[in-house]
Design a protein around this motif. Structure first.
Motif, PDB file in Angstrom:
ATOM      1  N   LYS A 106       0.837  -1.203   0.000  1.00  0.00           N
ATOM      2  CA  LYS A 106       0.000   0.000   0.000  1.00  0.00           C
ATOM      3  C   LYS A 106       0.869   1.250   0.000  1.00  0.00           C
ATOM      4  N   ILE A 110       0.942   3.922  -3.038  1.00  0.00           N
ATOM      5  CA  ILE A 110       0.615   5.337  -2.837  1.00  0.00           C
ATOM      6  C   ILE A 110       1.771   6.214  -3.297  1.00  0.00           C
ATOM      7  N   SER A 114       1.358   8.715  -6.383  1.00  0.00           N
ATOM      8  CA  SER A 114       1.574  10.139  -6.116  1.00  0.00           C
ATOM      9  C   SER A 114       2.482  10.754  -7.167  1.00  0.00           C
ATOM     10  N   ASP A 120      -4.762  13.819  -7.942  1.00  0.00           N
ATOM     11  CA  ASP A 120      -5.711  12.814  -7.472  1.00  0.00           C
ATOM     12  C   ASP A 120      -5.286  12.229  -6.126  1.00  0.00           C
ATOM     13  N   MET A 121      -4.018  12.010  -5.967  1.00  0.00           N
ATOM     14  CA  MET A 121      -3.532  11.441  -4.697  1.00  0.00           C
ATOM     15  C   MET A 121      -3.631  12.459  -3.570  1.00  0.00           C
ATOM     16  N   LYS A 123      -6.061  14.631  -3.349  1.00  0.00           N
ATOM     17  CA  LYS A 123      -7.478  14.524  -2.955  1.00  0.00           C
ATOM     18  C   LYS A 123      -7.702  13.281  -2.093  1.00  0.00           C
ATOM     19  N   TYR A 124      -7.099  12.177  -2.505  1.00  0.00           N
ATOM     20  CA  TYR A 124      -7.225  10.910  -1.747  1.00  0.00           C
ATOM     21  C   TYR A 124      -6.718  11.096  -0.315  1.00  0.00           C
ATOM     22  N   ARG A 125      -5.532  11.739  -0.207  1.00  0.00           N
ATOM     23  CA  ARG A 125      -4.958  11.936   1.140  1.00  0.00           C
ATOM     24  C   ARG A 125      -5.825  12.877   1.982  1.00  0.00           C
ATOM     25  N   SER A 126      -6.426  13.871   1.354  1.00  0.00           N
ATOM     26  CA  SER A 126      -7.277  14.786   2.123  1.00  0.00           C
ATOM     27  C   SER A 126      -8.545  14.070   2.592  1.00  0.00           C
ATOM     28  N   ILE A 127      -9.076  13.183   1.742  1.00  0.00           N
ATOM     29  CA  ILE A 127     -10.255  12.406   2.143  1.00  0.00           C
ATOM     30  C   ILE A 127      -9.897  11.457   3.275  1.00  0.00           C
ATOM     31  N   ARG A 128      -8.737  10.851   3.187  1.00  0.00           N
ATOM     32  CA  ARG A 128      -8.288   9.892   4.210  1.00  0.00           C
ATOM     33  C   ARG A 128      -7.784  10.585   5.471  1.00  0.00           C
TER      34      ARG A 128
END
Length: 135
Positions: A106, A110, A114, A120-121, A123-128
């Motif tokens: 993982k 990532i 990145s 996109d990553m 955004k993914y990190r901000s969501i997570r």
């Protein structure tokens, strides 16, 4: 709980001893020992009744069939417990290894994503809830 087992064990030991003594009487039977034979037979019947009474107290105990197979094979039933624990520990190590591998995968995934898809990553990190990219 141990008292129930102690009680059963006591009755089983008495029963086994009465069976042993019955075998001695029968192997050297003479008409004059009929009264002793009858007495031992009565003790055995009483012993079976006592064991049956213990059964009612232990009805909720579940014994794996494999334990009986060990006993039938002349093996110590405690080996079953030991081998079950060893199998559980081995499986635990195997699963732990898979989990560690998946965590590393993982992290590497990532990292690589990145590099290729930085927006996109992010955004993914901000969501997570992750503030920084993995190093």
């Amino acid at each position: 709980m141990a008292e129930k087992f102690d009680h059963l064990e006591e009755h089983l030991e008495k029963f086994v001893e009465n069976i042993r003594q019955l075998g001695i009487i029968v192997s050297d039977f003479q008409p004059s020992s009929q009264a002793g034979l009858n007495q031992k037979l009565n003790f055995i019947v009483t012993g079976l009744q006592d064991i049956d009474k213990c059964r009612q107290q232990l009805h909720d105990i579940m014994v794996p069939l494999e334990v009986f197979e060990y006993i039938d094979q002349g093996r110590n039933p405690q080996l079953y417990t030991k081998e079950c624990l060893e199998r559980a520990l081995a499986k635990n190590e195997q699963v732990r290894g898979k989990m560690d591998t998946m965590k590393k995968f993982k992290s590497l995934l990532i990292q690589e994503l990145s590099k290729v898809f930085p927006e996109d990553m992010a955004k993914y990190r901000s969501i997570r809830g992750e503030d920084h990219p993995p190093s």
